[in-house]
Design a protein around this motif. Sequence first.
Motif, PDB file in Angstrom:
ATOM      1  N   VAL A 146      89.462  17.575  43.166  1.00 35.11           N
ATOM      2  CA  VAL A 146      88.584  16.400  43.091  1.00 35.11           C
ATOM      3  C   VAL A 146      87.137  16.835  42.881  1.00 35.11           C
ATOM      4  O   VAL A 146      86.438  16.345  42.004  1.00 35.11           O
ATOM      5  N   SER A 147      86.715  17.830  43.688  1.00 36.53           N
ATOM      6  CA  SER A 147      85.319  18.251  43.574  1.00 36.53           C
ATOM      7  C   SER A 147      85.066  18.845  42.197  1.00 36.53           C
ATOM      8  O   SER A 147      84.027  18.631  41.597  1.00 36.53           O
ATOM      9  N   ALA A 148      86.066  19.571  41.687  1.00 34.36           N
ATOM     10  CA  ALA A 148      85.898  20.156  40.358  1.00 34.36           C
ATOM     11  C   ALA A 148      85.703  19.047  39.333  1.00 34.36           C
ATOM     12  O   ALA A 148      84.847  19.126  38.461  1.00 34.36           O
ATOM     13  N   LEU A 149      86.545  17.996  39.497  1.00 35.16           N
ATOM     14  CA  LEU A 149      86.455  16.888  38.543  1.00 35.16           C
ATOM     15  C   LEU A 149      85.114  16.191  38.610  1.00 35.16           C
ATOM     16  O   LEU A 149      84.547  15.800  37.610  1.00 35.16           O
ATOM     17  N   THR A 150      84.642  15.990  39.842  1.00 36.48           N
ATOM     18  CA  THR A 150      83.404  15.219  39.984  1.00 36.48           C
ATOM     19  C   THR A 150      82.175  16.045  39.644  1.00 36.48           C
ATOM     20  O   THR A 150      81.221  15.535  39.110  1.00 36.48           O
ATOM     21  N   ILE A 151      82.234  17.357  39.952  1.00 32.25           N
ATOM     22  CA  ILE A 151      81.035  18.148  39.739  1.00 32.25           C
ATOM     23  C   ILE A 151      80.880  18.558  38.277  1.00 32.25           C
ATOM     24  O   ILE A 151      79.797  18.508  37.723  1.00 32.25           O
ATOM     25  N   THR A 152      81.980  18.916  37.661  1.00 32.11           N
ATOM     26  CA  THR A 152      81.900  19.476  36.319  1.00 32.11           C
ATOM     27  C   THR A 152      81.055  18.655  35.338  1.00 32.11           C
ATOM     28  O   THR A 152      80.173  19.210  34.701  1.00 32.11           O
ATOM     29  N   PRO A 153      81.293  17.333  35.234  1.00 32.68           N
ATOM     30  CA  PRO A 153      80.501  16.606  34.235  1.00 32.68           C
ATOM     31  C   PRO A 153      79.007  16.638  34.535  1.00 32.68           C
ATOM     32  O   PRO A 153      78.194  16.612  33.622  1.00 32.68           O
ATOM     33  N   ALA A 154      78.667  16.757  35.816  1.00 29.73           N
ATOM     34  CA  ALA A 154      77.258  16.754  36.184  1.00 29.73           C
ATOM     35  C   ALA A 154      76.568  18.015  35.696  1.00 29.73           C
ATOM     36  O   ALA A 154      75.399  17.989  35.343  1.00 29.73           O
ATOM     37  N   MET A 155      77.321  19.151  35.665  1.00 30.10           N
ATOM     38  CA  MET A 155      76.707  20.401  35.257  1.00 30.10           C
ATOM     39  C   MET A 155      76.623  20.465  33.732  1.00 30.10           C
ATOM     40  O   MET A 155      77.294  19.743  33.027  1.00 30.10           O
ATOM     41  N   ALA A 156      75.764  21.360  33.272  1.00 31.19           N
ATOM     42  CA  ALA A 156      75.645  21.537  31.828  1.00 31.19           C
ATOM     43  C   ALA A 156      76.949  22.073  31.263  1.00 31.19           C
ATOM     44  O   ALA A 156      77.817  22.520  32.008  1.00 31.19           O
ATOM     45  N   ALA A 157      77.070  22.058  29.963  1.00 32.83           N
ATOM     46  CA  ALA A 157      78.348  22.349  29.316  1.00 32.83           C
ATOM     47  C   ALA A 157      78.870  23.757  29.597  1.00 32.83           C
ATOM     48  O   ALA A 157      80.066  23.937  29.744  1.00 32.83           O
ATOM     49  N   TYR A 158      77.996  24.740  29.666  1.00 32.94           N
ATOM     50  CA  TYR A 158      78.471  26.123  29.814  1.00 32.94           C
ATOM     51  C   TYR A 158      79.190  26.322  31.125  1.00 32.94           C
ATOM     52  O   TYR A 158      78.686  25.867  32.152  1.00 32.94           O
ATOM     53  N   PRO A 159      80.291  26.983  31.199  1.00 28.45           N
ATOM     54  CA  PRO A 159      81.097  27.467  30.087  1.00 28.45           C
ATOM     55  C   PRO A 159      82.209  26.489  29.731  1.00 28.45           C
ATOM     56  O   PRO A 159      82.893  26.009  30.599  1.00 28.45           O
ATOM     57  N   GLU A 160      82.380  26.207  28.471  1.00 28.68           N
ATOM     58  CA  GLU A 160      83.457  25.298  28.090  1.00 28.68           C
ATOM     59  C   GLU A 160      84.623  26.006  27.419  1.00 28.68           C
ATOM     60  O   GLU A 160      85.572  25.375  26.997  1.00 28.68           O
ATOM     61  N   LYS A 161      84.544  27.319  27.291  1.00 30.81           N
ATOM     62  CA  LYS A 161      85.703  28.070  26.771  1.00 30.81           C
ATOM     63  C   LYS A 161      85.750  29.427  27.471  1.00 30.81           C
ATOM     64  O   LYS A 161      84.790  29.806  28.168  1.00 30.81           O
ATOM     65  N   PRO A 162      86.856  30.141  27.312  1.00 29.85           N
ATOM     66  CA  PRO A 162      86.993  31.423  28.017  1.00 29.85           C
ATOM     67  C   PRO A 162      85.862  32.393  27.683  1.00 29.85           C
ATOM     68  O   PRO A 162      85.307  32.388  26.590  1.00 29.85           O
ATOM     69  N   ILE A 163      85.536  33.234  28.662  1.00 34.12           N
ATOM     70  CA  ILE A 163      84.463  34.212  28.496  1.00 34.12           C
ATOM     71  C   ILE A 163      85.094  35.588  28.286  1.00 34.12           C
ATOM     72  O   ILE A 163      86.081  35.931  28.941  1.00 34.12           O
ATOM     73  N   THR A 164      84.526  36.355  27.373  1.00 33.78           N
ATOM     74  CA  THR A 164      85.026  37.711  27.144  1.00 33.78           C
ATOM     75  C   THR A 164      84.119  38.701  27.865  1.00 33.78           C
ATOM     76  O   THR A 164      82.905  38.657  27.704  1.00 33.78           O
ATOM     77  N   LEU A 165      84.726  39.548  28.671  1.00 32.08           N
ATOM     78  CA  LEU A 165      83.963  40.581  29.368  1.00 32.08           C
ATOM     79  C   LEU A 165      84.327  41.918  28.725  1.00 32.08           C
ATOM     80  O   LEU A 165      85.453  42.391  28.854  1.00 32.08           O
ATOM     81  N   VAL A 166      83.379  42.493  27.985  1.00 27.18           N
ATOM     82  CA  VAL A 166      83.649  43.746  27.280  1.00 27.18           C
ATOM     83  C   VAL A 166      83.413  44.908  28.234  1.00 27.18           C
ATOM     84  O   VAL A 166      82.410  44.946  28.947  1.00 27.18           O
ATOM     85  N   CYS A 167      84.371  45.831  28.255  1.00 27.17           N
ATOM     86  CA  CYS A 167      84.253  46.987  29.139  1.00 27.17           C
ATOM     87  C   CYS A 167      84.251  48.233  28.269  1.00 27.17           C
ATOM     88  O   CYS A 167      85.068  48.367  27.372  1.00 27.17           O
ATOM     89  N   TRP A 168      83.316  49.149  28.530  1.00 25.12           N
ATOM     90  CA  TRP A 168      83.165  50.269  27.595  1.00 25.12           C
ATOM     91  C   TRP A 168      83.989  51.485  27.963  1.00 25.12           C
ATOM     92  O   TRP A 168      83.894  52.510  27.310  1.00 25.12           O
ATOM     93  N   SER A 169      84.789  51.403  28.993  1.00 24.99           N
ATOM     94  CA  SER A 169      85.626  52.571  29.272  1.00 24.99           C
ATOM     95  C   SER A 169      87.094  52.189  29.153  1.00 24.99           C
ATOM     96  O   SER A 169      87.429  51.038  28.912  1.00 24.99           O
ATOM     97  N   SER A 170      87.966  53.163  29.313  1.00 23.86           N
ATOM     98  CA  SER A 170      89.374  52.925  29.004  1.00 23.86           C
ATOM     99  C   SER A 170      90.068  52.176  30.143  1.00 23.86           C
ATOM    100  O   SER A 170      89.643  52.239  31.285  1.00 23.86           O
ATOM    101  N   PRO A 171      91.183  51.492  29.802  1.00 22.09           N
ATOM    102  CA  PRO A 171      91.919  50.748  30.820  1.00 22.09           C
ATOM    103  C   PRO A 171      92.344  51.681  31.947  1.00 22.09           C
ATOM    104  O   PRO A 171      92.742  52.810  31.696  1.00 22.09           O
ATOM    105  N   GLY A 172      92.243  51.197  33.178  1.00 21.07           N
ATOM    106  CA  GLY A 172      92.690  51.997  34.307  1.00 21.07           C
ATOM    107  C   GLY A 172      91.583  52.792  34.972  1.00 21.07           C
ATOM    108  O   GLY A 172      91.756  53.291  36.074  1.00 21.07           O
ATOM    109  N   SER A 173      90.419  52.931  34.316  1.00 25.31           N
ATOM    110  CA  SER A 173      89.318  53.669  34.938  1.00 25.31           C
ATOM    111  C   SER A 173      88.683  52.813  36.033  1.00 25.31           C
ATOM    112  O   SER A 173      88.885  51.603  36.080  1.00 25.31           O
ATOM    113  N   GLY A 174      87.896  53.428  36.897  1.00 25.05           N
ATOM    114  CA  GLY A 174      87.268  52.702  37.990  1.00 25.05           C
ATOM    115  C   GLY A 174      86.410  51.569  37.473  1.00 25.05           C
ATOM    116  O   GLY A 174      86.353  50.475  38.032  1.00 25.05           O
ATOM    117  N   HIS A 175      85.741  51.847  36.366  1.00 26.92           N
ATOM    118  CA  HIS A 175      84.865  50.894  35.743  1.00 26.92           C
ATOM    119  C   HIS A 175      85.641  49.689  35.207  1.00 26.92           C
ATOM    120  O   HIS A 175      85.256  48.532  35.373  1.00 26.92           O
TER     121      HIS A 175
END
Lengths: 492, 306
Positions: free
Chosen positions: B14-43
């Motif tokens: 409910v809170s998500a429904l009511t709050i979301t329209p009040a906030m600005a549009a961002y983010p309206e689609k999935p976000i990509t988080l680019v990682c510069w090291s290989s899978p499985g590293s601490g980073h």
Amino acid sequence: MIDNLLLGFSTIATFPALFAIVAGVLIGIICGVLPGLSASTAVALMVPFTFGMDPVVSIVLLVSVYLAGEYGGSITAIAIGVPGTPAAAATMLDGYELTKQGKPGLALTTSVVASSIGGMIGAIILFCFSEPLANVALSFGAPEYFALAVFGLAIISSLASDNLKKGFIVMFIGLFLKTIGLDPFSGEERFTFGVPKLMDGLGFIPALIGLFAMASVFTDIDKATAKSRTIALSFAMPKIRQLLSMWKVYLHSSILGSIIGVLPGAGATIASFICYNEVKRFSKKKDQFGKGCLEGVAAPESGNNAVVGGSLVPLLTLGIPGSGTAAVLIGALMLHDIQPGPLLFQTNGNIVYGIFAGLFVACLAQLFFGLIGVPVWIKVISAPKALLLPVIASISVVGSYSYNNSIVDVWVMLGFGLLGYLLKKFNYPVSPIILALVLGGILEENFRRSLMISEGDFSIFVTHPISAVLLLFAVLSLLSPILFNRLAKVKS
Amino acid sequence: MLLKKMIAVCTFAVSALTITPAMAAYPEKPITLVCWSSPGSGHDLMARYIAKLGEKHIGQPIVVVNKKGGKGKVAMSYVLNQKSDGYVIMTNTRSMTKRLKPTGGSIAIDSFKYISRVVQDPFVIVVKEDSPFNTMSDLVTYAKNNPNKIKVGGYSTQSVDEGLVHDIEKISKINLNYIPYKGGKEPVVAVLGGHIDVAIANPSEMMTSFQAGKLKALAVTTEDRFSPFDDTPTLKEQDINNVTVHWRGVMASKDVPDEAIQKLDNMIQKVLEEPEFKKFLNSSNMLSGYISNDKFGEYVTKQTKK
């Protein structure tokens, strides 16, 4: 000891754990078959799936993927001359020859049997000798690694024994290509031409795919017509007696493979080539190697699967990865709040012995599924070339792209494809490049690091006993074919 | 129990429904988080935990993509070539920004907006159990009489490790023989094997050998002592006025609107409070190192200027 063994087997005697082993073996074989997905990539890809699992189940799953991945690479190496993993480049030398003679069943069966036996011996060695072997890993410093790399490169004299000059030319091309990228000590860019991707050097997996897969496509296009088929293939399998008679090869290579696996940084590829070379050296049918000799298939396969057990030794006892794949395993263990290291045997004994037991059971599963798979693979390679070649070409492109999500790797792959094609066309051996690419970095880095440690004094390479012995072996193995040739000439 | 959960879920929805329209549009689609090291590293694991735990706080899935190469340059140029709308962000580390110039060229410190610093990874200066050194002053005294004789291993060249060694040399007026290694664990192995004298390591790289009594810690490089190295004094306590920590954080390209940066920063702050993230930090021997976006940029610039 028996208690620990029982503890291990009881830890994995649960439905989820056994299921994980079977699933891991199947996933591993498939990843091994696909060029571009090496055993270490396969394990890295599986790690996120293990987040929610029980620690034992997840680690047993990853170890199974690792083991079967090392085996799976040999399937394509034998079937179509395209090593699915770097280590299988050594298996290809004789395995693919057998396929060309229409006898893939012999090589494929030998490979799965040798792999599984190698894996089991590796597991046994891990169980019995982890403590003393851990000290072997520690005794290797910079000069010792340099000497190991020189020893590895000396194998070229036996890989290219019919034309040593050509072998050396190819090796030096490989060593040169390995210098591309950032200088490991000063951080200067070498031959990168401003391409950021090249700062890390040429990708090894794309190079491998290019040299073998793409090059074979180019070569076949040269010769084949739309209707040409691969040679008529028989489903002939090796006789059990034939397989049993190679027990010495399995044992020899497995022990050697385990020891090389223990050394951090050495890994399965070096183990495969060294095992191939050593078995050839002591074999009675030396002249048959490279022409489709079963021992030449068994040696590298036993060796590279024994590496799995070996590389777990420093991981479990010291918390140091023995191979790239083992490094990923450490990350996975830490996710489950298990710190690999000297205390692991006391704090998490069930996990340690569970891994031994899991590795053992995974070998049996691998043997079972591997044998079932043999006829399937023969069927696949009986396909007409007009179908097979486009499939190989597209898998090559996808495989090298997926290695790092980078188009630069695809260009690298194509470049190596062209290089491989030219080498084949003019009758140069290809495998010395692989050795040079694997060993070049270890060679340069440890040469320079040794001299930094000794403040420029070259005697560091001979005053360290292990390094001195390895260098002596290297000289002997370089000179032996030349001496043998001389002797043969004198005799005749 | 079930009822409680149901109520919680409902209120959340409910809170998500009511709050979301009040906030600005961002983010309206999935976000990509680019990682510069290989899978499985601490980073990479840090990135994946942010992605996993951040989704419920920002309301969109976060996808981790690995762009390895060129000590982070491949990832940075990729991010800079995307639309600056805040849907492609990336992880950063001190070793990565250390190599950049403050301004100018295609990639520089001012090409980015710094969202938040997430974790810090301090250093421990270690020697083998039977080493004659017990404190930093033992080491300094020996080095004064034997310049360039003490072999100190650390991760890579032009790295934070090497910078730390040079700082110690400058402050104590000594000369050490710095030996770079390819990975963070290798110097520790070389110390254990007796090939070099001292290693610069992050806790995760030396913890198990330390706990097994095979290594002695001479100093930690933080402002204050930290657990489990409570008996190991800081460099400062030993008259070497230096604090050096490695860190990892998140950044975006400089044209991303401040509003998006603020939302991402808030999300990361919440992720850091999640018990699962705390458990991850604990198991990988890292410390929380949160710095909010208004101070992070300044912090990075200060460390880069030389």
